[in-house]
Design a protein around this motif. Structure first.
Motif, PDB file in Angstrom:
ATOM      1  N   ALA A  33       0.797  -1.429   0.209  1.00 41.60           N
ATOM      2  CA  ALA A  33       0.185  -0.042  -0.109  1.00 41.60           C
ATOM      3  C   ALA A  33       0.957   1.348   0.012  1.00 41.60           C
ATOM      4  N   VAL A  34       2.009   1.280   0.699  1.00 43.52           N
ATOM      5  CA  VAL A  34       2.702   2.545   0.954  1.00 43.52           C
ATOM      6  C   VAL A  34       3.499   2.541  -0.360  1.00 43.52           C
ATOM      7  N   ALA A  35       4.230   1.543  -0.955  1.00 43.87           N
ATOM      8  CA  ALA A  35       4.843   1.556  -2.188  1.00 43.87           C
ATOM      9  C   ALA A  35       3.956   1.980  -3.368  1.00 43.87           C
ATOM     10  N   THR A  36       2.890   1.383  -3.510  1.00 42.59           N
ATOM     11  CA  THR A  36       1.995   1.880  -4.705  1.00 42.59           C
ATOM     12  C   THR A  36       1.348   3.287  -4.334  1.00 42.59           C
ATOM     13  N   GLY A  37       1.197   3.729  -3.231  1.00 39.78           N
ATOM     14  CA  GLY A  37       0.939   4.900  -2.873  1.00 39.78           C
ATOM     15  C   GLY A  37       1.776   6.111  -3.397  1.00 39.78           C
ATOM     16  N   ILE A  38       2.974   5.644  -3.135  1.00 41.37           N
ATOM     17  CA  ILE A  38       4.262   6.827  -3.632  1.00 41.37           C
ATOM     18  C   ILE A  38       4.384   6.743  -4.998  1.00 41.37           C
ATOM     19  N   VAL A  39       4.122   5.315  -5.533  1.00 42.34           N
ATOM     20  CA  VAL A  39       4.502   5.416  -7.075  1.00 42.34           C
ATOM     21  C   VAL A  39       3.378   5.967  -7.942  1.00 42.34           C
ATOM     22  N   THR A  40       1.999   5.935  -7.251  1.00 45.98           N
ATOM     23  CA  THR A  40       0.996   6.309  -7.952  1.00 45.98           C
ATOM     24  C   THR A  40       1.133   7.927  -7.878  1.00 45.98           C
ATOM     25  N   ARG A  41       1.462   8.606  -6.906  1.00 48.33           N
ATOM     26  CA  ARG A  41       1.863   9.990  -6.835  1.00 48.33           C
ATOM     27  C   ARG A  41       2.981  10.631  -7.689  1.00 48.33           C
ATOM     28  N   SER A  42       3.718   9.519  -8.282  1.00 52.45           N
ATOM     29  CA  SER A  42       4.737  10.143  -9.182  1.00 52.45           C
ATOM     30  C   SER A  42       4.262  10.956 -10.556  1.00 52.45           C
ATOM     31  N   GLY A  43       3.147  10.554 -10.895  1.00 53.36           N
ATOM     32  CA  GLY A  43       2.611  11.050 -12.048  1.00 53.36           C
ATOM     33  C   GLY A  43       3.123  10.449 -13.444  1.00 53.36           C
ATOM     34  N   ARG A  44       3.758   9.217 -13.304  1.00 55.67           N
ATOM     35  CA  ARG A  44       4.455   8.743 -14.385  1.00 55.67           C
ATOM     36  C   ARG A  44       3.873   7.119 -14.269  1.00 55.67           C
ATOM     37  N   PRO A  45       3.766   6.618 -15.695  1.00 56.34           N
ATOM     38  CA  PRO A  45       3.381   5.509 -15.713  1.00 56.34           C
ATOM     39  C   PRO A  45       4.232   4.235 -15.161  1.00 56.34           C
ATOM     40  N   PRO A  50      -1.652   0.459 -15.942  1.00 54.03           N
ATOM     41  CA  PRO A  50      -2.402   1.787 -15.857  1.00 54.03           C
ATOM     42  C   PRO A  50      -2.542   2.552 -14.576  1.00 54.03           C
ATOM     43  N   ARG A  51      -2.496   3.719 -14.284  1.00 51.22           N
ATOM     44  CA  ARG A  51      -2.096   4.251 -13.133  1.00 51.22           C
ATOM     45  C   ARG A  51      -3.477   3.942 -12.109  1.00 51.22           C
ATOM     46  N   PHE A  52      -4.640   3.727 -12.744  1.00 46.77           N
ATOM     47  CA  PHE A  52      -5.849   3.425 -11.977  1.00 46.77           C
ATOM     48  C   PHE A  52      -5.774   2.242 -11.506  1.00 46.77           C
ATOM     49  N   GLY A  53      -4.981   1.076 -12.253  1.00 42.78           N
ATOM     50  CA  GLY A  53      -4.590  -0.132 -11.635  1.00 42.78           C
ATOM     51  C   GLY A  53      -4.027   0.174 -10.404  1.00 42.78           C
ATOM     52  N   VAL A  54      -3.048   0.661 -10.635  1.00 39.28           N
ATOM     53  CA  VAL A  54      -2.145   0.720  -9.423  1.00 39.28           C
ATOM     54  C   VAL A  54      -2.771   1.554  -8.088  1.00 39.28           C
ATOM     55  N   SER A  55      -3.570   2.582  -8.427  1.00 41.74           N
ATOM     56  CA  SER A  55      -4.337   2.988  -7.432  1.00 41.74           C
ATOM     57  C   SER A  55      -5.264   2.105  -6.695  1.00 41.74           C
ATOM     58  N   GLU A  56      -5.862   1.222  -7.551  1.00 35.19           N
ATOM     59  CA  GLU A  56      -6.952   0.349  -7.070  1.00 35.19           C
ATOM     60  C   GLU A  56      -6.109  -0.829  -6.361  1.00 35.19           C
ATOM     61  N   LEU A  57      -4.743  -1.230  -6.763  1.00 30.72           N
ATOM     62  CA  LEU A  57      -3.848  -2.174  -6.081  1.00 30.72           C
ATOM     63  C   LEU A  57      -3.586  -1.383  -4.537  1.00 30.72           C
ATOM     64  N   HIS A  58      -3.401  -0.244  -4.332  1.00 33.94           N
ATOM     65  CA  HIS A  58      -3.063   0.541  -3.326  1.00 33.94           C
ATOM     66  C   HIS A  58      -4.196   0.483  -2.452  1.00 33.94           C
ATOM     67  N   ARG A  59      -5.235   0.634  -2.831  1.00 29.08           N
ATOM     68  CA  ARG A  59      -6.571   0.892  -1.740  1.00 29.08           C
ATOM     69  C   ARG A  59      -6.759  -0.643  -1.389  1.00 29.08           C
ATOM     70  N   THR A  60      -6.660  -1.696  -2.195  1.00 25.80           N
ATOM     71  CA  THR A  60      -6.845  -3.151  -1.896  1.00 25.80           C
ATOM     72  C   THR A  60      -5.963  -3.602  -0.926  1.00 25.80           C
ATOM     73  N   ALA A  61      -4.872  -3.370  -1.192  1.00 25.43           N
ATOM     74  CA  ALA A  61      -3.712  -3.539  -0.163  1.00 25.43           C
ATOM     75  C   ALA A  61      -3.955  -2.950   1.274  1.00 25.43           C
ATOM     76  N   LEU A 166      13.078  -7.082   2.189  1.00 25.07           N
ATOM     77  CA  LEU A 166      12.284  -6.792   1.036  1.00 25.07           C
ATOM     78  C   LEU A 166      11.307  -5.676   0.956  1.00 25.07           C
ATOM     79  N   CYS A 167      10.670  -5.748   2.281  1.00 20.26           N
ATOM     80  CA  CYS A 167       9.724  -4.486   2.489  1.00 20.26           C
ATOM     81  C   CYS A 167      10.413  -3.180   2.549  1.00 20.26           C
ATOM     82  N   THR A 168      11.371  -3.154   3.101  1.00 15.51           N
ATOM     83  CA  THR A 168      12.400  -2.067   2.982  1.00 15.51           C
ATOM     84  C   THR A 168      12.938  -1.516   1.633  1.00 15.51           C
ATOM     85  N   CYS A 169      13.103  -2.574   0.861  1.00 19.75           N
ATOM     86  CA  CYS A 169      13.635  -2.308  -0.416  1.00 19.75           C
ATOM     87  C   CYS A 169      12.514  -1.657  -1.504  1.00 19.75           C
ATOM     88  N   ALA A 170      11.542  -2.353  -1.115  1.00 24.01           N
ATOM     89  CA  ALA A 170      10.045  -1.897  -1.854  1.00 24.01           C
ATOM     90  C   ALA A 170       9.605  -0.563  -1.655  1.00 24.01           C
TER      91      ALA A 170
END
Length: 195
Positions: A33-45, A50-61, A166-170
């Motif tokens: 959730a933290v990693a995908t939240g950070i990545v989604t805010r990057s504004g890059r694909p 797709p960005r909406f898929g990463v956002s959904e993964l963030h919410r679900t996780a 692994l969590c820290t690296c992510a």
């Protein structure tokens, strides 16, 4: 053949295993959730996703991780060897067993509760208060990680250290992705300052 009831010792062992397993799995899901939240805010694909898929993964996780934190708390409350009281889930550093490490877990739960409440009330609060409290996740995650490493009977075991690494690296990788020069918000700031 009829099944037999668990002995109290077997039940205690099962509660411990479920509680610890739920906590570690929650850490992994909250890392996602933290990693995908950070990545989604990057504004890059992010590659082909797709960005909406990463956002959904963030919410679900985040939702699944929060549910597992609840299971972690309830099973450890029911485990007589954990010696937890209800107050230990709300007020940090009052626990009997390893109060510092338990207190970090309590602090992480308190921050998680604030993030969950503001997420549920997001449309009533507006984006600014939501975003401000949501930043607590950046503190919540390392506190939960340290709690997991310092508390419990399997702290210091190689497999747990590998999960933590692994969590820290992510999370570190997602932060590196976010602070790169081509981050969209940086482009907007550069455009404003050059006008």
């Amino acid at each position: 053949m009829q099944g037999r009831l668990m002995t109290p010792a077997e039940l205690d062992q099962a509660l411990w295993a479920l509680g610890r397993g739920a906590g570690i799995t929650a850490l992994v899901l909250l890392t996602v959730a933290v990693a995908t939240g950070i990545v989604t805010r990057s504004g890059r694909p992010l590659g082909p996703w797709p960005r909406f898929g990463v956002s959904e993964l963030h919410r679900t996780a985040a939702l699944l991780g929060t549910a597992l934190v609840g299971i972690h708390l309830l099973t450890l409350l029911a485990d007589p060897h954990a010696q937890l009281r209800l107050v230990d889930f709300v007020v940090p550093f009052l626990g009997v067993y390893r109060p510092f490490w338990l207190g970090l877990g309590t602090l992480a739960v308190d921050l998680l509760a604030a993030v969950v409440v503001t997420s549920v009330l997001r449309h009533r609060l507006g984006p600014r208060p939501f975003r401000l409290v949501h930043w607590a996740a950046y503190g919540l995650w390392p506190i939960a990680l340290i709690h997991g490493l310092g508390n419990g009977t399997d702290s210091g075991r190689p497999w747990l250290l590998a999960v933590a690494a692994l969590c820290t690296c992510a999370v570190a990788g997602s932060v590196a992705w976010r602070v790169r020069r081509d981050f969209v918000e940086y482009d907007q700031v550069r455009a404003r300052t050059t006008r």
